[in-house]
Design a protein around this motif. Structure first.
Motif, PDB file in Angstrom:
ATOM      1  N   GLY A   1       0.791  -1.221   0.000  1.00 49.33           N
ATOM      2  CA  GLY A   1       0.000   0.000   0.000  1.00 49.33           C
ATOM      3  C   GLY A   1       0.820   1.267   0.000  1.00 49.33           C
ATOM      4  O   GLY A   1       0.268   2.372  -0.045  1.00 49.33           O
ATOM      5  N   ALA A   2       2.149   1.147   0.022  1.00 43.80           N
ATOM      6  CA  ALA A   2       3.008   2.335   0.004  1.00 43.80           C
ATOM      7  C   ALA A   2       2.974   3.033  -1.348  1.00 43.80           C
ATOM      8  O   ALA A   2       3.155   4.248  -1.433  1.00 43.80           O
ATOM      9  N   GLU A   3       2.780   2.260  -2.410  1.00 42.49           N
ATOM     10  CA  GLU A   3       2.649   2.808  -3.763  1.00 42.49           C
ATOM     11  C   GLU A   3       1.311   2.358  -4.337  1.00 42.49           C
ATOM     12  O   GLU A   3       0.782   1.302  -3.961  1.00 42.49           O
ATOM     13  N   VAL A   4       0.793   3.137  -5.269  1.00 46.66           N
ATOM     14  CA  VAL A   4      -0.413   2.744  -5.995  1.00 46.66           C
ATOM     15  C   VAL A   4       0.010   2.265  -7.374  1.00 46.66           C
ATOM     16  O   VAL A   4       0.709   2.971  -8.103  1.00 46.66           O
ATOM     17  N   GLY A   5      -0.383   1.054  -7.721  1.00 51.47           N
ATOM     18  CA  GLY A   5       0.003   0.522  -9.019  1.00 51.47           C
ATOM     19  C   GLY A   5      -0.680  -0.794  -9.294  1.00 51.47           C
ATOM     20  O   GLY A   5      -1.430  -1.322  -8.456  1.00 51.47           O
ATOM     21  N   PRO A   6      -0.452  -1.354 -10.454  1.00 53.32           N
ATOM     22  CA  PRO A   6      -1.042  -2.643 -10.801  1.00 53.32           C
ATOM     23  C   PRO A   6      -0.354  -3.783 -10.063  1.00 53.32           C
ATOM     24  O   PRO A   6       0.735  -3.617  -9.512  1.00 53.32           O
ATOM     25  N   ARG A   7      -0.990  -4.906 -10.060  1.00 51.47           N
ATOM     26  CA  ARG A   7      -0.335  -6.129  -9.587  1.00 51.47           C
ATOM     27  C   ARG A   7       0.838  -6.408 -10.518  1.00 51.47           C
ATOM     28  O   ARG A   7       0.716  -6.333 -11.739  1.00 51.47           O
ATOM     29  N   ILE A   8       1.990  -6.748  -9.942  1.00 52.54           N
ATOM     30  CA  ILE A   8       3.188  -6.995 -10.745  1.00 52.54           C
ATOM     31  C   ILE A   8       3.613  -8.449 -10.607  1.00 52.54           C
ATOM     32  O   ILE A   8       3.773  -8.972  -9.497  1.00 52.54           O
ATOM     33  N   ILE A   9       3.780  -9.091 -11.744  1.00 59.10           N
ATOM     34  CA  ILE A   9       4.396 -10.418 -11.849  1.00 59.10           C
ATOM     35  C   ILE A   9       5.746 -10.190 -12.516  1.00 59.10           C
ATOM     36  O   ILE A   9       5.810  -9.586 -13.592  1.00 59.10           O
ATOM     37  N   THR A  10       6.825 -10.639 -11.910  1.00 50.63           N
ATOM     38  CA  THR A  10       8.135 -10.280 -12.449  1.00 50.63           C
ATOM     39  C   THR A  10       9.066 -11.469 -12.609  1.00 50.63           C
ATOM     40  O   THR A  10       9.082 -12.392 -11.788  1.00 50.63           O
ATOM     41  N   ALA A  11       9.855 -11.400 -13.679  1.00 55.52           N
ATOM     42  CA  ALA A  11      10.849 -12.432 -13.971  1.00 55.52           C
ATOM     43  C   ALA A  11      12.244 -12.044 -13.491  1.00 55.52           C
ATOM     44  O   ALA A  11      13.168 -12.849 -13.592  1.00 55.52           O
ATOM     45  N   THR A  12      12.419 -10.834 -13.002  1.00 55.69           N
ATOM     46  CA  THR A  12      13.726 -10.270 -12.648  1.00 55.69           C
ATOM     47  C   THR A  12      14.668 -10.332 -13.860  1.00 55.69           C
ATOM     48  O   THR A  12      14.316  -9.857 -14.918  1.00 55.69           O
ATOM     49  N   VAL A  13      15.836 -10.945 -13.720  1.00 58.55           N
ATOM     50  CA  VAL A  13      16.855 -10.906 -14.784  1.00 58.55           C
ATOM     51  C   VAL A  13      16.646 -12.047 -15.783  1.00 58.55           C
ATOM     52  O   VAL A  13      16.605 -13.217 -15.382  1.00 58.55           O
ATOM     53  N   PRO A  14      16.516 -11.754 -17.077  1.00 59.82           N
ATOM     54  CA  PRO A  14      16.364 -12.840 -18.056  1.00 59.82           C
ATOM     55  C   PRO A  14      17.663 -13.607 -18.262  1.00 59.82           C
ATOM     56  O   PRO A  14      18.753 -13.026 -18.236  1.00 59.82           O
TER      57      PRO A  14
ATOM     58  N   VAL B   1     -11.055   2.612 -11.678  1.00 61.73           N
ATOM     59  CA  VAL B   1     -10.172   1.442 -11.610  1.00 61.73           C
ATOM     60  C   VAL B   1     -10.125   0.979 -10.161  1.00 61.73           C
ATOM     61  O   VAL B   1      -9.971   1.789  -9.240  1.00 61.73           O
ATOM     62  N   PHE B   2     -10.261  -0.326  -9.975  1.00 61.90           N
ATOM     63  CA  PHE B   2     -10.110  -0.933  -8.650  1.00 61.90           C
ATOM     64  C   PHE B   2      -9.023  -2.002  -8.745  1.00 61.90           C
ATOM     65  O   PHE B   2      -9.027  -2.829  -9.653  1.00 61.90           O
ATOM     66  N   VAL B   3      -8.093  -1.984  -7.805  1.00 67.49           N
ATOM     67  CA  VAL B   3      -7.064  -3.021  -7.697  1.00 67.49           C
ATOM     68  C   VAL B   3      -7.180  -3.645  -6.322  1.00 67.49           C
ATOM     69  O   VAL B   3      -7.041  -2.960  -5.299  1.00 67.49           O
ATOM     70  N   ALA B   4      -7.445  -4.946  -6.308  1.00 65.98           N
ATOM     71  CA  ALA B   4      -7.687  -5.659  -5.047  1.00 65.98           C
ATOM     72  C   ALA B   4      -8.697  -4.907  -4.187  1.00 65.98           C
ATOM     73  O   ALA B   4      -8.553  -4.785  -2.971  1.00 65.98           O
ATOM     74  N   GLY B   5      -9.727  -4.398  -4.850  1.00 59.91           N
ATOM     75  CA  GLY B   5     -10.809  -3.721  -4.154  1.00 59.91           C
ATOM     76  C   GLY B   5     -10.540  -2.281  -3.780  1.00 59.91           C
ATOM     77  O   GLY B   5     -11.433  -1.588  -3.285  1.00 59.91           O
ATOM     78  N   ARG B   6      -9.308  -1.824  -4.017  1.00 54.75           N
ATOM     79  CA  ARG B   6      -8.969  -0.446  -3.674  1.00 54.75           C
ATOM     80  C   ARG B   6      -9.244   0.464  -4.869  1.00 54.75           C
ATOM     81  O   ARG B   6      -8.701   0.242  -5.953  1.00 54.75           O
ATOM     82  N   PRO B   7     -10.056   1.500  -4.690  1.00 50.06           N
ATOM     83  CA  PRO B   7     -10.300   2.418  -5.800  1.00 50.06           C
ATOM     84  C   PRO B   7      -9.081   3.287  -6.054  1.00 50.06           C
ATOM     85  O   PRO B   7      -8.414   3.730  -5.117  1.00 50.06           O
TER      86      PRO B   7
END
Length: 399
Positions: A129-142, A385-391
């Motif tokens: 909750g410190a930042e507002v943004g989309p859910r992130i799925i990450t691969a880190t370093v390819p 826009v709602f992310v995990a229920g948060r407007p």
């Protein structure tokens, strides 16, 4: 606001052939708790629960971009922008880019290559909750070969032990999946050409097996026709680009396409909003061949997922819908396209809690003006826009 009843002219429940006219969605504590007719839910839900009434609008699942690079700046020199950037400044820029995507109605992004696990840090900041943004799925370093595509991110490997060690480092850093640069790419000067393999079939199998040992799937950057076949045989979950290139031109293998369908390998074509320019640069012969193979894969039943490659030159973070319009230009129906952006993407990313609006699912959803089932441009007219229920307070303009 932990609980809210959202009503609109229609609710696209997902898949997009499931629509409730004059519908409503009840959100409570980050989850969807009910979906149905607005009249029924309005009567059943306590009058003290806030109502978000949206006449002339559509409620639908939030959209997913399955291929982004938040560390890149979409400018002419993304390598320099990443390599030379101060980590703090780069983290701030990545958060801003993620916010741009959220403003465009993208509630989930899959980052397929950054440095220093900065996308993991951003993911955790958003989740807290410190930042507002989309859910992130990450691969880190390819993972890439020495001197290979995107080697500047730090994932160069040669031996089997190198491969095991890099996958272990990525997993320890918090990666959600493993990305492998199975073929060359256009972004890296001096690297292998796009159709040239960077790993042997045995190495690709090792990458998939080692990733699975850590509980992770594999996304493969694969342009070359032979490399695509090797990736499918190895068991990757998604093919990025999948452009079927050879030294002579575009050549696809129907048998490999059938195998993709049988093993449920999804294809992320990685099309940015400047796709018209891209087709012009390819020339009519190659462009037509590329389009033909996309349509053949569609006819065979290949599952496409949405991805913009946002961050590479010309692929801007706010132009998600431009990518969807590419599929419309090929004759994909609007319901097909919405599924590419929602339920198909969630399935390919292994996200069982999103992509549709149903009780118990995560409340990632958007409200748009008009009806995207008949007009894709409606997806540019974001009301809420709602992310995990948060407007998200009044999404900003595309940048």
């Amino acid at each position: 606001m932990n609980k809210v009843l959202i009503t609109a002219d229609r609710v696209i429940v997902g898949p997009s052939d499931k629509v409730t006219v004059d519908g409503a969605v009840l959100v409570d504590s980050g989850k969807v708790t009910a979906v149905g007719a607005a009249s029924d839910l309005d009567a059943a839900v306590d009058a003290r629960v806030p109502r978000l009434r949206s006449p002339g609008a559509t409620v639908m699942p939030g959209m997913t971009d399955c291929h982004v690079h938040l560390a890149f700046d979409a400018g002419p020199d993304p390598i320099g922008a990443v390599v030379k950037a101060d980590p703090g400044e780069l983290s701030t820029a990545m958060a801003d880019r993620a916010a741009q995507m959220l403003a465009a109605g993208v509630t989930t992004v899959r980052d397929l290559g950054d440095r220093d696990a900065l996308a993991v840090a951003l993911r955790e900041s958003i989740d807290s909750g410190a930042e507002v943004g989309p859910r992130i799925i990450t691969a880190t370093v390819p993972l890439t070969s020495h001197g290979g595509h995107c080697g500047f991110l730090g994932g160069e490997v040669s031996t089997d032990d190198d491969i095991r060690a890099q996958i272990a480092r990525n997993a320890a850093a918090g990666a959600d999946l493993i990305k492998v640069m199975a073929s060359g790419g256009a972004l890296t000067p001096g690297g292998p050409r796009m159709w040239e393999a960077q790993f042997t079939p045995a190495q690709l199998r090792l990458i998939v097996e080692e990733a699975e040992r850590h509980g992770l799937g594999v996304a493969a950057h694969a342009h070359g026709s032979a490399t695509i076949a090797h990736c499918v045989a190895a068991g990757v979950r998604t093919l990025e680009h999948c452009s079927w290139r050879t030294a002579e031109g575009i050549v696809h293998d129907p048998a490999v396409i059938r195998r993709m369908v049988e093993t449920d390998v999804a294809v992320c074509r990685c099309v940015s909003g400047d796709w018209r320019l891209f087709l012009d640069q390819m020339g009519p012969e190659r462009a037509n061949a590329m389009i033909e193979v996309i349509l053949e894969m569609r006819e065979a039943g290949v599952r496409f997922i949405a991805g913009t490659d946002a961050g590479v030159p010309g692929a801007h973070f706010g132009d998600y819908v431009g990518m969807l319009e590419f599929f419309a230009s090929l004759g994909f129906t609007h319901p097909e396209i919405l599924d590419i952006a929602t339920v198909n993407a969630a399935r390919a990313l292994g996200l069982a809690d999103t992509g549709v609006l149903a009780p118990g699912k995560r409340a990632d959803l958007i409200v748009v003006d008009g009806n995207p089932l008949t007009e894709l441009d409606a997806l540019r007219r974001i009301r809420h826009v709602f992310v995990a229920g948060r407007p998200v307070a009044r999404p900003g303009p595309h940048r």
